[in-house]
Design a protein around this motif. Structure first.
Motif, PDB file in Angstrom:
ATOM      1  N   TYR A 122       0.820  -1.218   0.000  1.00 11.72           N
ATOM      2  CA  TYR A 122       0.000   0.000   0.000  1.00 11.72           C
ATOM      3  C   TYR A 122       0.855   1.270   0.000  1.00 11.72           C
ATOM      4  O   TYR A 122       0.417   2.308  -0.498  1.00 11.72           O
ATOM      5  N   ILE A 123       2.054   1.173   0.560  1.00 10.62           N
ATOM      6  CA  ILE A 123       2.977   2.318   0.570  1.00 10.62           C
ATOM      7  C   ILE A 123       4.320   1.823   0.040  1.00 10.62           C
ATOM      8  O   ILE A 123       5.243   1.516   0.802  1.00 10.62           O
ATOM      9  N   PRO A 124       4.465   1.692  -1.282  1.00 14.02           N
ATOM     10  CA  PRO A 124       5.695   1.128  -1.850  1.00 14.02           C
ATOM     11  C   PRO A 124       6.952   1.899  -1.453  1.00 14.02           C
ATOM     12  O   PRO A 124       8.037   1.314  -1.394  1.00 14.02           O
ATOM     13  N   ASP A 125       6.814   3.211  -1.195  1.00 15.27           N
ATOM     14  CA  ASP A 125       7.980   4.039  -0.873  1.00 15.27           C
ATOM     15  C   ASP A 125       8.261   4.119   0.630  1.00 15.27           C
ATOM     16  O   ASP A 125       9.072   4.936   1.052  1.00 15.27           O
ATOM     17  N   LEU A 126       7.611   3.272   1.426  1.00 18.18           N
ATOM     18  CA  LEU A 126       7.734   3.406   2.879  1.00 18.18           C
ATOM     19  C   LEU A 126       9.183   3.282   3.352  1.00 18.18           C
ATOM     20  O   LEU A 126       9.647   4.081   4.180  1.00 18.18           O
ATOM     21  N   LEU A 127       9.919   2.304   2.829  1.00 19.68           N
ATOM     22  CA  LEU A 127      11.302   2.133   3.274  1.00 19.68           C
ATOM     23  C   LEU A 127      12.150   3.347   2.899  1.00 19.68           C
ATOM     24  O   LEU A 127      12.990   3.802   3.689  1.00 19.68           O
TER      25      LEU A 127
END
Length: 386
Positions: A64-69
């Motif tokens: 859901y949040i691919p850029d979280l890392l």
């Protein structure tokens, strides 16, 4: 032996725990001071000696949040050399499957590989089961690492994530193994709520009804009134629910006189004697909050039969759950006396000592029952299934 003497010493040891619950959005934006200020507060006099941090992230969040890392890395990089000596990121599977003893060695290996010590900080980002499992592992390392919880579900933000417990499941029993490990802080980032599937958005709501029914009648009426908005994913309404529910939980832990549950009564487990049984018997197919919804309905009817509540409370509760699309029944719900007796005994064993089942005693108040009328429970459950 006749002249032997017995000498006894005693000392009182008092421990004080203090932690903040922070409500914010976009927590990992470098321009948001919430986490940065939090690390300053946690490290305190050690500010001149930056510490290591490990960010444990529930892997399913990346769907859901691919850029979280990348967001976390960018945030942590701003603190390198100031608050953090180094940091590492660990992706781990979440959900009830993470609460297995078989998953524990991998968690412990991650902490060991990150070279964490008791001054390090573990930031746990995920749902309630993930917080339970990773928090349990962290509480074992060096007899307890400092934990910052970042709950990502409704249920975790308003309930389990702000508490002091960790745990994993064993022998078909919910949270059979666990520890009391207060976090050093909790960060409720409301933006994570937008990542939830509708089922998980709704599944956290019964925990708010739970505390309202035994502690805050006005909150209960508010929940009934806003059920249509919550069903349509009204974010302001959900934020208000999370804030009010989390504060009630925190106040209870701080002011109940029994934060580590040394007694037999656990008011915040209203509706849970049945819910835990339904969860385990369904092998996780039933969400915790969904099982709590069914448990609340059964115990509310029981309280009405015992003259503790007006029937209107059940009618309002059932109507709200119907609007929210929450289950009113499930295949695991069984009117058999043996099923009920086992559920009550497992609950008693988990509490320790004498059985204590919390019931509403008038809306917004509670009473503890040390015995339960199994024939009456059979009648109630059979009626719900008819």
């Amino acid at each position: 032996m006749a002249n032997a003497k017995t000498i006894k010493f005693g000392r009182r040891i008092e421990l004080a725990f203090e932690y903040e619950v922070i409500f914010t959005s976009d927590a990992f934006n470098p321009d948001n001071p919430a986490i940065f200020s939090l690390f300053e507060s946690i490290l305190g006099p050690d500010i001149d000696a930056p510490q290591r941090a490990l960010f444990a992230v529930e892997e399913e969040l990346l769907d859901y949040i691919p850029d979280l890392l990348r967001m976390i890395e960018k945030y942590a990089d701003t603190n390198l050399g100031v608050l953090l000596y180094s940091y590492s990121l660990e992706l781990m599977h979440g959900g009830e499957n993470s609460k297995r003893m078989g998953a524990l060695p991998g968690l412990l290996e991650s902490f060991s590989g990150a070279l964490l010590d008791r001054h390090s900080i573990v930031v746990i980002i995920g749902g309630g089961a993930f917080l339970d499992a990773v928090g349990f592992a962290a509480s074992l390392v060096h007899r307890g690492l400092r934990q910052v919880r970042v709950p990502t579900t409704v249920l975790a933000q308003c309930d389990s994530g702000v508490g002091v417990k960790t745990g994993i499941n064993m022998f078909g029993k919910k949270n059979y193994i666990g520890t009391f490990a207060p976090p050093v802080a909790v960060i409720n980032d409301f933006d994570f709520l937008d990542t939830l599937e509708l089922r998980d958005w709704l599944a956290g709501i019964p925990e708010a009804f739970k505390v309202a029914m035994i502690k805050d009648a006005d909150f209960f009426q508010w929940l009934v009134d806003v059920a249509p908005r919550l069903a349509k994913r009204d974010r302001p309404a959900m934020e208000e629910l999370v804030r009010r529910c989390a504060i009630i939980h925190l106040d209870h832990i701080a002011n109940s006189g029994d934060p580590f549950e040394t007694g037999s009564a656990r008011p915040l487990d209203f509706g849970h004697w049945l819910a835990h049984k339904l969860e385990m018997d369904s092998y996780g197919k039933i969400r915790h909050g969904e099982a709590v919804a069914i448990g609340l309905l059964v115990d509310t009817l029981y309280a009405i039969e015992k003259g503790l509540l007006e029937k209107k409370v059940f009618d309002d509760l059932k109507s709200a759950f119907q609007i929210l699309g929450l289950p009113l029944d499930c295949p695991e719900l069984n009117p058999d006396a043996g099923f009920i007796a086992v559920a009550l005994e497992d609950f008693r064993e988990h509490l320790g000592g004498e059985l204590h089942v919390t019931l509403p005693n008038g809306l917004g108040n509670k009473v503890e029952h040390t015995t339960m009328d199994i024939p009456l429970l059979r009648k109630i459950i059979a009626g719900m299934k008819s």
